[in-house]
Design an enzyme around this catalytic site. Structure first.
Site, PDB file in Angstrom:
ATOM      1  N   SER A   1      -9.804   1.486   2.637  1.00  0.00           N
ATOM      2  CA  SER A   1      -8.935   2.200   1.729  1.00  0.00           C
ATOM      3  C   SER A   1      -7.863   1.359   1.049  1.00  0.00           C
ATOM      4  O   SER A   1      -7.249   1.805   0.084  1.00  0.00           O
ATOM      5  CB  SER A   1      -8.262   3.340   2.487  1.00  0.00           C
ATOM      6  OG  SER A   1      -7.406   2.824   3.490  1.00  0.00           O
TER       7      SER A   1
ATOM      8  N   SER B   1      -9.926  -0.713   6.883  1.00  0.00           N
ATOM      9  CA  SER B   1      -9.323  -0.585   5.554  1.00  0.00           C
ATOM     10  C   SER B   1      -8.600  -1.805   5.015  1.00  0.00           C
ATOM     11  O   SER B   1      -8.265  -1.828   3.830  1.00  0.00           O
ATOM     12  CB  SER B   1      -8.358   0.596   5.524  1.00  0.00           C
ATOM     13  OG  SER B   1      -9.068   1.778   5.276  1.00  0.00           O
TER      14      SER B   1
ATOM     15  N   LYS C   1       0.848  -1.197   0.000  1.00  0.00           N
ATOM     16  CA  LYS C   1       0.000   0.000   0.000  1.00  0.00           C
ATOM     17  C   LYS C   1       0.887   1.252   0.000  1.00  0.00           C
ATOM     18  O   LYS C   1       1.962   1.264   0.610  1.00  0.00           O
ATOM     19  CB  LYS C   1      -0.891  -0.026   1.249  1.00  0.00           C
ATOM     20  CG  LYS C   1      -2.003   1.017   1.279  1.00  0.00           C
ATOM     21  CD  LYS C   1      -2.915   0.793   2.483  1.00  0.00           C
ATOM     22  CE  LYS C   1      -4.034   1.818   2.569  1.00  0.00           C
ATOM     23  NZ  LYS C   1      -4.942   1.570   3.711  1.00  0.00           N
TER      24      LYS C   1
END
Ligand code: GLN
Length: 440
Positions: A83, A107, A8
């Site tokens: 996310s 997330s 990420k």
């Protein structure tokens, strides 16, 4: 060769651009490796930067990215969740064996559920946050997304453990997560929260959870209802605490130290430290020029959701409102934590949905932040309480969209999540399904 793991965009990889999918960090290269990255390198992983995300991890759909939306590999008109949407998509679409995500309010778990993969939010303090760009420091944890429970157990084994560089990392020994997989789970107790006060859960999601309960009972686990009386307040509490912390953490992006800086008076875009030194507009040397530069940089650099969070967070922390909002939020947080302390006296793991619906359509909730926030209703309480939680696939909707269920355990009992999750996987085959990607 090593195992390909995608990362990420809010976890620092030395010399790689680390942007949190925000324009304001455009051009910023991390000067060091996050602790989890060091550990993965040592274990021989091949790192694939970068997985897309909502800007600064604000969101549940990966639509709030300066790089554009990521699509759900099971249905291209749907969001992958967020996310950590890029991380979940990469694993589901077989672009990587595993991925790193971060989870502040869901997330990792919500995108795992939307994309039909496994996602783990470890206990707060289990994994070092050193090198994770801070969103809400009292809630953030890094965790793995993988195709199955065994891979998640392996990846967390590598990532977890005390780190002197993160003062909130816990000096608690990391047990072997992999060896006990396959041990009998007979007699373990599953708590089923009575989710009164929580609306908007789709019937198909409830049905998949009911079917999972039957599988667990067949495996010899016992089930009993439990009360979590305060979790209906979790979303409201979270959006006070998380925005307060976010507004403080985002104060550092002012165009001076990191990434993007607004055009100077001469019309040059100044990005990176060398160009910054060359910010020569005479007007910028006096204080009004400096403030103008901060304002311009933050106006241009942050997207709409980041601005909304900064405003909300600044408001709840402001003089006169602090007691009414932030302090009250902290008190409710304690009550939620106590709910879990009580629950784990009666059961070994708690089972509930990961999200109230399968993946929603791209654009569907963009204009309605409250609806977007409500999609985290089941995930947020684990962050507020600091307990570990895992999402794993438990079936599909009629439309062929994956549905995830969530297992939660007492602090530092990730081992129970893995054992119980693995037993379920052995009895089912949802984790073996893959999206039929039409690349033609
Ligand atoms: N969707 C939640 C939010 O928007 C959680 C995000 C996260 O866990 N980073 O804040």
């Amino acid at each position: 060769g090593g195992i390909p793991i995608t990362v990420k965009d809010n976890i620092c990889i030395r010399d790689e651009e680390t942007t949190c999918a925000s324009r304001i960090l455009q051009g910023f290269r991390a000067p060091y490796d996050a602790t989890v990255i060091e550990r993965l390198r040592r274990a021989g992983a091949i790192l694939i930067p970068r997985a897309n995300m909502d800007e600064f991890a604000f969101g549940s759909s990966t639509e709030n990215s300066a790089f554009g939306v990521t699509r759900n590999p099971w249905a291209l008109d749907r969001v992958p969740g967020g996310s950590s949407g890029g991380s979940a998509t990469a694993v589901a679409a077989d672009l990587a064996i595993g991925a790193l995500g971060s989870d502040t309010g869901g997330s990792i778990r919500q995108p795992a559920a939307f994309c039909g993969v496994v996602g783990v939010k470890p206990t707060y303090g289990r994994v070092s946050r050193y090198g994770l760009v801070a969103f809400a420091s009292s809630l953030d944890q890094i965790g793995p997304l993988t195709k199955d429970v065994r891979d998640a157990a392996m990846l967390l084994s590598v990532m977890a453990g005390y780190d002197a560089r993160d003062s909130t990392s816990a000096p608690v020994e990391v047990p072997d997560y992999v060896a006990p997989l396959g041990q009998s789970v007979k007699g373990l107790r599953i708590g089923l929260p009575v989710l009164s006060g929580i609306e908007g859960v789709e019937a198909e999601v409830r049905q998949r959870i009911d079917e999972a309960v039957k599988v667990f009972e067949r495996l010899g686990l016992t089930t009993a209802p439990i009360e979590l009386p305060h979790i209906s307040h979790a979303v409201a509490t979270y959006y006070i605490i998380a925005t307060a912390e976010a507004s403080s953490n985002l104060a550092r992006y002012d165009g001076v130290r990191y990434g993007y800086r607004a055009m100077n008076g001469a019309g040059e875009k100044a990005v990176g430290s060398r160009q910054k030194a060359a910010f020569q507009d005479p007007a910028s040397r006096n204080s009004s020029g400096l403030i103008e530069m901060y304002l311009q940089t933050r106006t241009e650099g942050f997207g709409a959701e980041a601005k909304r969070r900064i405003l909300l967070g600044t408001y709840v922390l402001s003089q006169g409102y602090y007691e009414a909002y932030y302090l009250k939020g902290m008190k409710v947080r304690t009550l939620i934590k106590q709910d879990f302390d009580e629950a784990f006296k009666r059961c070994d793991v708690v089972l509930m949905p990961t999200a109230p619906t399968p993946a929603f359509r791209i654009g569907e909730k963009l204009d309605d932040p409250l609806q977007m926030y409500l999609s985290d209703i089941f995930t947020i309480s684990a962050n507020l309480a600091g307990v570990p939680a895992m999402s794993l696939p438990c079936g599909f909707s009629r439309e062929g969209l994956p549905i995830g269920m969530q297992l939660l355990a007492a602090p530092f009992r990730e081992d129970l999540l893995f054992r119980v999750g693995f037993a379920y996987e052995q009895a089912t085959d949802w984790h073996l399904r893959a999206p039929a990607l039409n690349t033609g």
